[in-house]
Write a protein that holds these residues in place. Sequence first.
Motif, PDB file in Angstrom:
ATOM      1  N   UNK A 104     -77.460  34.026 -28.177  1.00 34.94           N
ATOM      2  CA  UNK A 104     -76.829  33.153 -27.185  1.00 34.94           C
ATOM      3  C   UNK A 104     -77.734  33.044 -25.967  1.00 34.94           C
ATOM      4  N   UNK A 105     -77.574  31.952 -25.239  1.00 37.57           N
ATOM      5  CA  UNK A 105     -78.272  31.776 -23.976  1.00 37.57           C
ATOM      6  C   UNK A 105     -77.216  31.793 -22.882  1.00 37.57           C
ATOM      7  N   UNK A 106     -77.470  32.604 -21.844  1.00 36.83           N
ATOM      8  CA  UNK A 106     -76.514  32.796 -20.761  1.00 36.83           C
ATOM      9  C   UNK A 106     -77.218  32.523 -19.439  1.00 36.83           C
ATOM     10  N   UNK A 107     -76.561  31.767 -18.555  1.00 36.46           N
ATOM     11  CA  UNK A 107     -77.113  31.539 -17.214  1.00 36.46           C
ATOM     12  C   UNK A 107     -76.807  32.772 -16.371  1.00 36.46           C
ATOM     13  N   UNK A 108     -77.894  33.406 -15.886  1.00 43.31           N
ATOM     14  CA  UNK A 108     -77.764  34.636 -15.119  1.00 43.31           C
ATOM     15  C   UNK A 108     -78.987  34.786 -14.210  1.00 43.31           C
ATOM     16  N   UNK A 109     -78.792  35.397 -13.069  1.00 45.28           N
ATOM     17  CA  UNK A 109     -79.879  35.671 -12.131  1.00 45.28           C
ATOM     18  C   UNK A 109     -80.696  34.430 -11.779  1.00 45.28           C
ATOM     19  N   UNK A 110     -80.035  33.301 -11.607  1.00 44.34           N
ATOM     20  CA  UNK A 110     -80.714  32.082 -11.191  1.00 44.34           C
ATOM     21  C   UNK A 110     -81.493  31.382 -12.290  1.00 44.34           C
ATOM     22  N   UNK A 111     -81.319  31.815 -13.526  1.00 38.99           N
ATOM     23  CA  UNK A 111     -82.008  31.199 -14.655  1.00 38.99           C
ATOM     24  C   UNK A 111     -81.156  31.275 -15.898  1.00 38.99           C
ATOM     25  N   UNK A 112     -81.785  31.186 -17.038  1.00 38.35           N
ATOM     26  CA  UNK A 112     -81.089  31.308 -18.317  1.00 38.35           C
ATOM     27  C   UNK A 112     -81.865  32.298 -19.179  1.00 38.35           C
ATOM     28  N   UNK A 113     -81.136  33.216 -19.818  1.00 37.23           N
ATOM     29  CA  UNK A 113     -81.774  34.242 -20.642  1.00 37.23           C
ATOM     30  C   UNK A 113     -81.107  34.305 -22.011  1.00 37.23           C
ATOM     31  N   UNK A 114     -81.904  34.679 -23.012  1.00 34.91           N
ATOM     32  CA  UNK A 114     -81.402  34.825 -24.379  1.00 34.91           C
ATOM     33  C   UNK A 114     -80.985  36.269 -24.624  1.00 34.91           C
ATOM     34  N   UNK A 115     -79.895  36.432 -25.380  1.00 39.42           N
ATOM     35  CA  UNK A 115     -79.397  37.752 -25.745  1.00 39.42           C
ATOM     36  C   UNK A 115     -79.063  37.766 -27.232  1.00 39.42           C
ATOM     37  N   UNK A 116     -79.253  38.911 -27.878  1.00 41.84           N
ATOM     38  CA  UNK A 116     -78.757  39.096 -29.237  1.00 41.84           C
ATOM     39  C   UNK A 116     -77.240  39.137 -29.151  1.00 41.84           C
ATOM     40  N   UNK A 117     -76.559  38.545 -30.133  1.00 46.63           N
ATOM     41  CA  UNK A 117     -75.105  38.427 -30.025  1.00 46.63           C
ATOM     42  C   UNK A 117     -74.397  38.810 -31.311  1.00 46.63           C
ATOM     43  N   UNK A 118     -73.278  39.496 -31.131  1.00 46.60           N
ATOM     44  CA  UNK A 118     -72.365  39.857 -32.219  1.00 46.60           C
ATOM     45  C   UNK A 118     -71.006  39.256 -31.882  1.00 46.60           C
ATOM     46  N   UNK A 119     -70.188  38.959 -32.903  1.00 46.13           N
ATOM     47  CA  UNK A 119     -68.848  38.449 -32.610  1.00 46.13           C
ATOM     48  C   UNK A 119     -67.942  39.576 -32.103  1.00 46.13           C
ATOM     49  N   UNK A 165     -67.594  38.139 -18.872  1.00 40.72           N
ATOM     50  CA  UNK A 165     -66.908  36.997 -18.297  1.00 40.72           C
ATOM     51  C   UNK A 165     -67.799  35.774 -18.121  1.00 40.72           C
ATOM     52  N   UNK A 166     -69.111  35.940 -18.238  1.00 40.84           N
ATOM     53  CA  UNK A 166     -70.004  34.791 -18.111  1.00 40.84           C
ATOM     54  C   UNK A 166     -69.935  33.917 -19.358  1.00 40.84           C
ATOM     55  N   UNK A 167     -70.201  32.630 -19.175  1.00 39.78           N
ATOM     56  CA  UNK A 167     -70.234  31.700 -20.292  1.00 39.78           C
ATOM     57  C   UNK A 167     -71.656  31.559 -20.809  1.00 39.78           C
ATOM     58  N   UNK A 168     -71.771  31.287 -22.088  1.00 45.29           N
ATOM     59  CA  UNK A 168     -73.066  31.050 -22.713  1.00 45.29           C
ATOM     60  C   UNK A 168     -72.912  30.045 -23.826  1.00 45.29           C
ATOM     61  N   UNK A 169     -74.026  29.720 -24.474  1.00 43.29           N
ATOM     62  CA  UNK A 169     -74.006  28.789 -25.599  1.00 43.29           C
ATOM     63  C   UNK A 169     -74.747  29.438 -26.759  1.00 43.29           C
ATOM     64  N   UNK A 170     -74.161  29.333 -27.957  1.00 41.99           N
ATOM     65  CA  UNK A 170     -74.755  29.921 -29.156  1.00 41.99           C
ATOM     66  C   UNK A 170     -75.998  29.117 -29.552  1.00 41.99           C
ATOM     67  N   UNK A 171     -77.123  29.819 -29.719  1.00 37.34           N
ATOM     68  CA  UNK A 171     -78.359  29.181 -30.160  1.00 37.34           C
ATOM     69  C   UNK A 171     -78.763  29.637 -31.560  1.00 37.34           C
ATOM     70  N   UNK A 172     -78.076  30.635 -32.078  1.00 32.79           N
ATOM     71  CA  UNK A 172     -78.263  31.129 -33.443  1.00 32.79           C
ATOM     72  C   UNK A 172     -76.926  31.648 -33.925  1.00 32.79           C
ATOM     73  N   UNK A 173     -76.441  31.158 -35.052  1.00 28.48           N
ATOM     74  CA  UNK A 173     -75.090  31.448 -35.540  1.00 28.48           C
ATOM     75  C   UNK A 173     -74.723  32.924 -35.410  1.00 28.48           C
ATOM     76  N   UNK A 174     -73.527  33.160 -34.867  1.00 29.77           N
ATOM     77  CA  UNK A 174     -72.986  34.505 -34.667  1.00 29.77           C
ATOM     78  C   UNK A 174     -71.853  34.689 -35.671  1.00 29.77           C
TER      79      UNK A 174
END
Length: 67
Positions: A20-35, A3-12
């Motif tokens: 994708x980068x997601x704001x979580x735990x008071x910061x922003x973290x990168x995650x590997x992403x699949x569609x 349910x959290x929002x993020x922004x794509x930083x590498x085409x999915x």
Amino acid sequence: MVGLLGRVTGTVGPGLVGEVIVRIRGGAEHFLAHPAPGTGRIETGTVVTVVEHLPPRTVYVMAAYDG
């Protein structure tokens, strides 16, 4: 994570592992992403919603807004 929002930083897309980068735990973290199933290619800069989280650092996403 789901349910959290993020922004794509590498085409999915099908057959691609993006990022994708997601704001979580008071910061922003990168995650590997699949569609999410039934979702096509998602370009860099698109705002996405996390629909599934596979710990520790993988998410499935879909575009948050119709464009």
